[in-house]
Design a protein around this motif. Structure first.
Motif, PDB file in Angstrom:
ATOM      1  N   GLN A 172       0.829  -1.207   0.000  1.00 26.94           N
ATOM      2  CA  GLN A 172       0.000   0.000   0.000  1.00 26.94           C
ATOM      3  C   GLN A 172       0.861   1.253   0.000  1.00 26.94           C
ATOM      4  O   GLN A 172       0.602   2.207  -0.751  1.00 26.94           O
ATOM      5  CB  GLN A 172      -0.906   0.025   1.234  1.00 26.94           C
ATOM      6  N   GLU A 173       1.884   1.239   0.845  1.00 21.10           N
ATOM      7  CA  GLU A 173       2.751   2.414   0.928  1.00 21.10           C
ATOM      8  C   GLU A 173       3.494   2.623  -0.385  1.00 21.10           C
ATOM      9  O   GLU A 173       3.623   3.746  -0.873  1.00 21.10           O
ATOM     10  CB  GLU A 173       3.752   2.244   2.080  1.00 21.10           C
ATOM     11  N   ALA A 174       4.005   1.524  -0.959  1.00 17.68           N
ATOM     12  CA  ALA A 174       4.761   1.644  -2.206  1.00 17.68           C
ATOM     13  C   ALA A 174       3.869   2.111  -3.347  1.00 17.68           C
ATOM     14  O   ALA A 174       4.288   2.897  -4.201  1.00 17.68           O
ATOM     15  CB  ALA A 174       5.415   0.306  -2.556  1.00 17.68           C
ATOM     16  N   GLY A 175       2.635   1.604  -3.370  1.00 15.74           N
ATOM     17  CA  GLY A 175       1.728   1.973  -4.450  1.00 15.74           C
ATOM     18  C   GLY A 175       0.866   3.169  -4.146  1.00 15.74           C
ATOM     19  O   GLY A 175       0.094   3.613  -5.009  1.00 15.74           O
ATOM     20  N   GLY A 176       0.976   3.704  -2.919  1.00 14.90           N
ATOM     21  CA  GLY A 176       0.147   4.847  -2.553  1.00 14.90           C
ATOM     22  C   GLY A 176      -1.328   4.511  -2.518  1.00 14.90           C
ATOM     23  O   GLY A 176      -2.173   5.345  -2.867  1.00 14.90           O
ATOM     24  N   VAL A 177      -1.665   3.276  -2.107  1.00 14.30           N
ATOM     25  CA  VAL A 177      -3.052   2.819  -2.116  1.00 14.30           C
ATOM     26  C   VAL A 177      -3.532   2.591  -0.684  1.00 14.30           C
ATOM     27  O   VAL A 177      -2.827   2.000   0.131  1.00 14.30           O
ATOM     28  CB  VAL A 177      -3.191   1.509  -2.923  1.00 14.30           C
ATOM     29  N   GLY A 178      -4.720   3.062  -0.379  1.00 10.92           N
ATOM     30  CA  GLY A 178      -5.341   2.830   0.918  1.00 10.92           C
ATOM     31  C   GLY A 178      -6.530   1.900   0.772  1.00 10.92           C
ATOM     32  O   GLY A 178      -7.168   1.837  -0.286  1.00 10.92           O
ATOM     33  N   ILE A 179      -6.850   1.155   1.820  1.00  7.24           N
ATOM     34  CA  ILE A 179      -7.938   0.176   1.791  1.00  7.24           C
ATOM     35  C   ILE A 179      -9.023   0.576   2.779  1.00  7.24           C
ATOM     36  O   ILE A 179      -8.732   1.056   3.876  1.00  7.24           O
ATOM     37  CB  ILE A 179      -7.409  -1.229   2.121  1.00  7.24           C
ATOM     38  N   PHE A 180     -10.278   0.367   2.377  1.00  8.06           N
ATOM     39  CA  PHE A 180     -11.384   0.598   3.302  1.00  8.06           C
ATOM     40  C   PHE A 180     -12.340  -0.581   3.249  1.00  8.06           C
ATOM     41  O   PHE A 180     -12.445  -1.280   2.242  1.00  8.06           O
ATOM     42  CB  PHE A 180     -12.124   1.904   2.994  1.00  8.06           C
ATOM     43  N   GLU A 181     -13.034  -0.815   4.366  1.00 11.86           N
ATOM     44  CA  GLU A 181     -14.062  -1.845   4.456  1.00 11.86           C
ATOM     45  C   GLU A 181     -15.308  -1.221   5.059  1.00 11.86           C
ATOM     46  O   GLU A 181     -15.245  -0.584   6.110  1.00 11.86           O
ATOM     47  CB  GLU A 181     -13.597  -3.025   5.315  1.00 11.86           C
TER      48      GLU A 181
END
Length: 384
Positions: A172-181
């Motif tokens: 996530q950090e490397a790709g700049g992606v955050g996750i939500f549920e």
């Protein structure tokens, strides 16, 4: 078969079908701090009965020396240490964990409870060291007078979960992606640390569907993230503007998600978010650059375009002649290719031409250089 009866009664607290129950029956406990098996007190029998009937890995350390009893589930964690761990003290079992376990036992026997989460341990389970992460809960076992006499440990190997979470976090950090549920039935909205950073949310701020909707620019609130996912069971790719309330800065956030169905229902929705502001700025800069370029070209006539293009060819021919060791410049090479004299070519290809390039010469140049029809009439040279 009838269980032997001595002292406090039968050994019915040891269940049939349990490997450890059989080992406990066969073990000579007289040389340990627990004493002869048939004489075990009721509080010890009760905790051993509970432990042996549980599918959760458990171990009992008895007394301050930590005489060890464990169940079948724990035997799996013990690996090649099983069954030698049974009836051993802290001092002569799990030598690499002796200090850690001794501290835990002393603390619990002194009246405390302990809980470790994702505790990193290096264990010798298969004859070589292995990195493991575990959750451990330590609770006291008390006697009839309420005094702590043993320590019950509930152990859960979290290695796979912990390492997966680490890998996911790094990705996530490397790709700049955050996750939500999103859990629609309870309204719970769980987000990763990267998600909070993308949306500029402090760690202590509770994330709700209403909050997420309020963060989106008013012009982009066609439908909320939560309502769209609940109605369609998916969230198509969307880009929202997020206005930072402190700086007023506008950031572009892209989101996408879908439902995770179980037995036909959709108990939760999982999605990702990414900050695409820099990409948006780059796209806008390119659009503006092309707009300025078109305005520049529109201000030029076809004579200027053709002249700049032929000057581009002259420069390329000159560079090629130099690489080949020829002394003739690009203008001479062009004249040779067109079958004209240098003076004829220089009239329309010189830095300051005397005459413009007409249609006949333009088409002739295109043919010689195998360019498509009209190549000379369109901008081919880089912007300055």
């Amino acid at each position: 078969m009838t269980e032997p009866t001595t002292g406090s009664g039968t050994l019915a607290f040891l269940p049939d079908g349990s490997e450890l129950a059989g080992l406990i029956r066969a073990f000579d406990w007289r040389g340990t701090g627990l004493g002869e098996l048939q004489q075990w007190p009721e509080h010890l029998r009760a905790v051993v009965a509970l432990m042996l009937r549980s599918a959760v890995p458990m171990t009992l350390q008895w007394g301050r020396e930590g005489w060890m009893i464990y169940n079948d589930a724990y035997a799996v964690l013990a690996g090649s240490r099983h069954p030698q761990l049974l009836g051993r003290t802290i001092r002569d079992s799990w030598s690499e964990l002796a200090e850690f376990r001794q501290h835990a036992v002393q603390q619990v026997l002194d009246g405390h409870t302990l809980a470790y989460r994702n505790e990193h341990l290096v264990l010798w389970q298969t004859g070589r060291p292995q990195d493991r992460w575990v959750d451990i809960d330590y609770s006291p076992v008390v006697d009839a007078a309420g005094l702590p006499v043993g320590v019950l440990a509930i152990v859960k190997d979290t290695t796979e979960r912990f390492q997966s979470a680490q890998r996911l976090s790094i990705a996530q950090e490397a790709g700049g992606v955050g996750i939500f549920e999103l859990y629609p039935q309870s309204g719970r909205f769980e987000v990763s640390g990267a998600f909070r950073r993308i949306w500029r949310l402090d760690d202590e701020v509770p994330v709700t569907a209403a909050l997420m909707n309020s963060l989106v620019h008013p012009d982009d609130r066609h439908s909320s993230i939560a309502s769209e996912m609940e109605s369609t069971h998916r969230l198509a790719y969307r880009e929202y503007r997020r206005v930072d309330p402190r700086s007023g800065e506008i950031r572009w956030i892209a989101v996408r998600g879908r439902a995770i169905t179980v037995a036909g229902s959709a108990p939760r929705f999982v999605g990702i978010a990414a900050d695409v502001t820099e990409r948006r700025h780059t796209e806008q800069a390119l659009v503006e650059s092309e707009r300025r370029w078109r305005r520049l070209v529109e201000q030029m006539d076809i004579k200027q375009v053709r002249h700049r293009n032929v000057r581009l060819l002259v420069a390329q021919l000159g560079e090629e002649a130099e690489r080949q060791g020829r002394r003739s410049g690009g203008m001479v090479v062009l004249a040779e290719m067109l079958g004209k004299s240098s003076s004829q070519v220089s009239r329309f290809a010189a830095e300051k031409p005397v005459t413009p390039i007409g249609d006949r010469i333009a088409r002739e140049i295109e043919q010689v250089f195998e360019k498509e029809h009209g190549w000379m009439d369109h901008v081919q040279w880089p912007a300055e």
